[in-house]
Motif scaffolding. Structure first.
Motif, PDB file in Angstrom:
ATOM      1  N   ALA A  45       0.830  -1.200   0.000  1.00 11.64           N
ATOM      2  CA  ALA A  45       0.000   0.000   0.000  1.00 11.64           C
ATOM      3  C   ALA A  45       0.867   1.253   0.000  1.00 11.64           C
ATOM      4  N   GLY A  46       1.962   1.218   0.761  1.00 16.15           N
ATOM      5  CA  GLY A  46       2.864   2.363   0.794  1.00 16.15           C
ATOM      6  C   GLY A  46       3.456   2.661  -0.574  1.00 16.15           C
ATOM      7  N   LEU A  47       3.902   1.613  -1.265  1.00 19.77           N
ATOM      8  CA  LEU A  47       4.451   1.794  -2.612  1.00 19.77           C
ATOM      9  C   LEU A  47       3.364   2.291  -3.570  1.00 19.77           C
ATOM     10  N   GLY A  48       2.186   1.705  -3.476  1.00 18.25           N
ATOM     11  CA  GLY A  48       1.097   2.074  -4.380  1.00 18.25           C
ATOM     12  C   GLY A  48       0.678   3.517  -4.231  1.00 18.25           C
ATOM     13  N   ILE A  49       0.565   3.978  -2.968  1.00 19.63           N
ATOM     14  CA  ILE A  49       0.104   5.344  -2.745  1.00 19.63           C
ATOM     15  C   ILE A  49       1.117   6.358  -3.239  1.00 19.63           C
ATOM     16  N   ILE A  50       2.402   6.000  -3.225  1.00 21.55           N
ATOM     17  CA  ILE A  50       3.448   6.919  -3.678  1.00 21.55           C
ATOM     18  C   ILE A  50       3.580   6.912  -5.204  1.00 21.55           C
ATOM     19  N   VAL A  51       3.549   5.701  -5.798  1.00 21.70           N
ATOM     20  CA  VAL A  51       3.808   5.583  -7.241  1.00 21.70           C
ATOM     21  C   VAL A  51       2.517   5.650  -8.052  1.00 21.70           C
ATOM     22  N   PHE A  52       1.594   4.718  -7.801  1.00 28.48           N
ATOM     23  CA  PHE A  52       0.394   4.629  -8.623  1.00 28.48           C
ATOM     24  C   PHE A  52      -0.503   5.851  -8.477  1.00 28.48           C
ATOM     25  N   SER A  53      -0.574   6.412  -7.265  1.00 25.67           N
ATOM     26  CA  SER A  53      -1.451   7.563  -7.068  1.00 25.67           C
ATOM     27  C   SER A  53      -0.988   8.749  -7.906  1.00 25.67           C
ATOM     28  N   ARG A  54       0.331   8.883  -8.085  1.00 25.50           N
ATOM     29  CA  ARG A  54       0.830   9.973  -8.919  1.00 25.50           C
ATOM     30  C   ARG A  54       0.472   9.757 -10.383  1.00 25.50           C
ATOM     31  N   LEU A  55       0.551   8.508 -10.831  1.00 28.08           N
ATOM     32  CA  LEU A  55       0.150   8.192 -12.195  1.00 28.08           C
ATOM     33  C   LEU A  55      -1.342   8.463 -12.386  1.00 28.08           C
ATOM     34  N   LEU A  56      -2.124   8.029 -11.411  1.00 24.57           N
ATOM     35  CA  LEU A  56      -3.570   8.243 -11.468  1.00 24.57           C
ATOM     36  C   LEU A  56      -3.891   9.730 -11.445  1.00 24.57           C
ATOM     37  N   HIS A  57      -3.181  10.463 -10.598  1.00 27.64           N
ATOM     38  CA  HIS A  57      -3.358  11.911 -10.494  1.00 27.64           C
ATOM     39  C   HIS A  57      -3.060  12.574 -11.840  1.00 27.64           C
ATOM     40  N   TYR A  58      -2.001  12.126 -12.501  1.00 26.55           N
ATOM     41  CA  TYR A  58      -1.626  12.676 -13.807  1.00 26.55           C
ATOM     42  C   TYR A  58      -2.693  12.373 -14.850  1.00 26.55           C
ATOM     43  N   LEU A  59      -3.155  11.126 -14.898  1.00 24.46           N
ATOM     44  CA  LEU A  59      -4.158  10.739 -15.891  1.00 24.46           C
ATOM     45  C   LEU A  59      -5.461  11.505 -15.695  1.00 24.46           C
ATOM     46  N   HIS A  62      -5.835  14.445 -14.415  1.00 22.80           N
ATOM     47  CA  HIS A  62      -5.680  15.844 -14.768  1.00 22.80           C
ATOM     48  C   HIS A  62      -5.429  16.041 -16.262  1.00 22.80           C
ATOM     49  N   ARG A  63      -4.749  15.095 -16.884  1.00 17.99           N
ATOM     50  CA  ARG A  63      -4.395  15.231 -18.304  1.00 17.99           C
ATOM     51  C   ARG A  63      -5.530  14.747 -19.211  1.00 17.99           C
ATOM     52  N   TRP A  64      -6.121  13.590 -18.871  1.00 18.75           N
ATOM     53  CA  TRP A  64      -7.205  13.023 -19.669  1.00 18.75           C
ATOM     54  C   TRP A  64      -8.341  12.615 -18.732  1.00 18.75           C
ATOM     55  N   HIS A  65      -8.968  13.592 -18.127  1.00 21.97           N
ATOM     56  CA  HIS A  65      -9.950  13.318 -17.076  1.00 21.97           C
ATOM     57  C   HIS A  65     -11.137  12.504 -17.597  1.00 21.97           C
ATOM     58  N   ALA A  66     -11.783  12.992 -18.667  1.00 20.03           N
ATOM     59  CA  ALA A  66     -12.987  12.326 -19.171  1.00 20.03           C
ATOM     60  C   ALA A  66     -12.689  10.904 -19.631  1.00 20.03           C
ATOM     61  N   ALA A  67     -11.570  10.721 -20.333  1.00 19.31           N
ATOM     62  CA  ALA A  67     -11.204   9.392 -20.827  1.00 19.31           C
ATOM     63  C   ALA A  67     -10.911   8.439 -19.670  1.00 19.31           C
ATOM     64  N   THR A  68     -10.184   8.934 -18.660  1.00 24.31           N
ATOM     65  CA  THR A  68      -9.837   8.093 -17.510  1.00 24.31           C
ATOM     66  C   THR A  68     -11.085   7.684 -16.733  1.00 24.31           C
ATOM     67  N   VAL A  69     -11.983   8.642 -16.484  1.00 26.60           N
ATOM     68  CA  VAL A  69     -13.214   8.340 -15.745  1.00 26.60           C
ATOM     69  C   VAL A  69     -14.101   7.387 -16.558  1.00 26.60           C
ATOM     70  N   SER A  70     -14.094   7.531 -17.886  1.00 29.66           N
ATOM     71  CA  SER A  70     -14.872   6.628 -18.740  1.00 29.66           C
ATOM     72  C   SER A  70     -14.397   5.190 -18.581  1.00 29.66           C
ATOM     73  N   VAL A  71     -13.087   4.999 -18.609  1.00 34.47           N
ATOM     74  CA  VAL A  71     -12.524   3.656 -18.448  1.00 34.47           C
ATOM     75  C   VAL A  71     -12.840   3.109 -17.051  1.00 34.47           C
ATOM     76  N   LEU A  72     -12.704   3.950 -16.024  1.00 32.64           N
ATOM     77  CA  LEU A  72     -12.993   3.522 -14.651  1.00 32.64           C
ATOM     78  C   LEU A  72     -14.462   3.117 -14.499  1.00 32.64           C
ATOM     79  N   THR A  73     -15.352   3.879 -15.140  1.00 32.12           N
ATOM     80  CA  THR A  73     -16.787   3.542 -15.071  1.00 32.12           C
ATOM     81  C   THR A  73     -17.052   2.183 -15.711  1.00 32.12           C
ATOM     82  N   GLY A  74     -16.496   1.977 -16.904  1.00 30.47           N
ATOM     83  CA  GLY A  74     -16.652   0.686 -17.565  1.00 30.47           C
ATOM     84  C   GLY A  74     -16.045  -0.445 -16.760  1.00 30.47           C
ATOM     85  N   PHE A  75     -14.916  -0.157 -16.143  1.00 28.57           N
ATOM     86  CA  PHE A  75     -14.230  -1.137 -15.295  1.00 28.57           C
ATOM     87  C   PHE A  75     -15.150  -1.646 -14.193  1.00 28.57           C
TER      88      PHE A  75
END
Length: 323
Positions: free
Chosen positions: A228-242, A244-257
Motif C-alpha cells: 500500500a505504501g508503494l502504491g500510494i506513492i507511485v500509482f497515485s501519482r500516475l492516477l493523479h496525472y491521468l 488531470h491530463r485526460w480526465h474524461a477518458a480516464t473516468v470513462s474507463v474507470l466507469t466501464g471497469f
C-alpha cells in the motif's frame, strides 16, 4: 540550516495537521468513517473524505512524500522530515482508519461466511450506484468516451472471469493487492475493498484482520501495508496525472471497469469445483446463476436497493445537498 536547528517536538508542531486535541479527535473520527467505508466494497473512503471536507488535505498529504522529503530522509534530517511531510495529519487520520478496519473486519468476515447471498446483494447495490456516481463525472458523453467505457467494461468482465476464485496467498501477491487497492482509497466512488474483491483477496485480508496480532497474520498485514505504501506513492501519482491530463477518458474507463466487475459480485453462484485446504473447504471455480423465486430473492433485492440508496445519499451529502 534552519530546519536542522528545530527539535523533533517543534518540527512535529509545525507539521500540517490538527493543532489541538479536539481537532485531532475530530480528524481521527473522520478517519474512522473513511476506514469503515473502505472495508465495504462499493463505498469509497475518498467519498467520505469529500463529505467531511478533508479530501484536498489528503491529496496534499500524499504529495508531500516527494523528492524534497526523500532528500531530507536520506540525510537523516528527522526534524526536516517531520516539518515537510504531513505526518501529523496522516497519523491521526490513519489511526482512525486502522481502528475501523480492524473493528469492521470481523463483522464482514462473519457476514460473508454466514449470509453470503445477503451481503453480496448489498455489495452489488453499493457498486451499481457507485457506477452511476462515477459515470456522472464524465465531462463529455461523446462517442469516444462511450467506446472507452465499453472497452473498460469488456476488459473488466473478461478479467474477473479469468481471475480464479482462489488466488495465490503468497506474500508477493498480497503485496501486489495492497499496492493496487490503496489507489482506490483516494478515488471518490471506487473502494479498495472492491479491488480486493476483484483480485479474490477480500475475504482473505478481512480474515487476517480479525486477529491482527497473530504472528502469521501480522506478517501478511505488514506486507500488505508495504504494498500500500508503494502504491500510494507511485500509482497515485500516475492516477493523479491521468485524471488531470485526460480526465474524461480516464473516468470513462474507470466507469466501464466497474460495470464489468459486477460479474464478480453477483450474489447467486453455483460451485463447480472445490477442495479441502488446511481442513477448510475452498471454492476453486464457480459460475453465476439466476436466483430462485422466493423470500430470499425479495430480501436480496431489498438489500440491493438499500445499498444503492446509501451511496446516492452519500453523493448528495458530498455535493452539499440535503438527503
Amino acid at each position: 540550516m534552519h530546519q536542522e536547528r528545530l527539535t523533533l517536538r517543534q518540527a512535529w508542531a509545525r507539521s500540517p495537521g490538527p493543532e489541538n486535541g479536539r481537532q485531532a479527535a475530530i480528524l481521527a473520527i473522520k478517519g474512522f468513517c473513511m476506514g469503515a467505508a473502505d472495508i465495504i466494497p462499493g463505498v469509497s473512503g475518498g467519498t467520505i473524505a469529500f463529505i467531511t471536507g478533508i479530501y484536498d488535505q489528503l491529496v496534499d498529504a500524499i504529495h508531500s512524500f516527494d523528492t524534497a522529503f526523500l532528500r531530507r530522509l536520506l540525510r537523516f534530517n528527522l526534524p526536516g522530515v517531520l516539518e515537510h511531510a504531513h505526518l501529523k495529519f496522516l497519523f491521526f487520520l490513519l489511526s482512525g482508519i486502522a481502528l475501523a478496519i480492524v473493528g469492521m473486519a470481523r463483522v464482514m468476515h462473519f457476514m460473508l461466511s454466514q449470509h453470503p447471498v445477503e451481503i453480496w446483494s448489498l455489495f452489488f447495490g453499493l457498486i451499481a450506484a457507485s457506477i452511476y456516481i462515477v459515470g456522472k463525472r464524465i465531462e463529455r458523453l461523446n462517442t469516444a468516451n462511450l467506446l472507452l467505457c465499453a472497452l473498460g467494461a469488456l476488459g473488466s468482465y473478461l478479467l474477473v472471469g479469468m481471475i480464479p476464485v482462489a488466488t495465490p496467498e503468497t506474500l508477493w501477491f498480497v503485496f501486489l493487492c495492497g499496492s493496487i487497492a490503496i489507489c482506490a482509497m483516494i478515488l471518490p466512488g471506487i473502494s479498495g475493498a472492491f479491488i480486493l474483491l476483484m483480485l479474490g483477496k477480500y475475504e482473505y485480508i478481512t480474515r487476517t484482520l480479525k486477529n491482527p496480532f497473530l504472528m502469521e497474520n501480522m506478517e501478511i498485514i505488514l506486507v500488505f501495508l508495504a504494498g500500500a505504501g508503494l502504491g500510494i506513492i507511485v500509482f497515485s501519482r500516475l492516477l493523479h496525472y491521468l485524471l488531470h491530463r485526460w480526465h474524461a477518458a480516464t473516468v470513462s474507463v474507470l466507469t466501464g471497469f466497474m460495470v464489468g466487475a459486477l460479474r464478480k459480485v453477483w450474489p447467486w453462484k453455483e460451485v463447480l469445483e472445490s477442495a479441502v485446504i488446511r481442513g477448510k473447504v475452498h471454492v476453486l471455480r464457480e459460475q453465476n446463476v439466476l436466483p430462485d423465486l422466493g423470500g430470499e430473492l425479495v430480501s436480496a433485492l431489498c438489500l440491493m436497493i438499500a445499498g444503492m440508496l446509501v451511496v446516492l445519499a452519500l453523493d448528495r451529502l458530498s455535493n452539499g445537498k440535503s438527503c
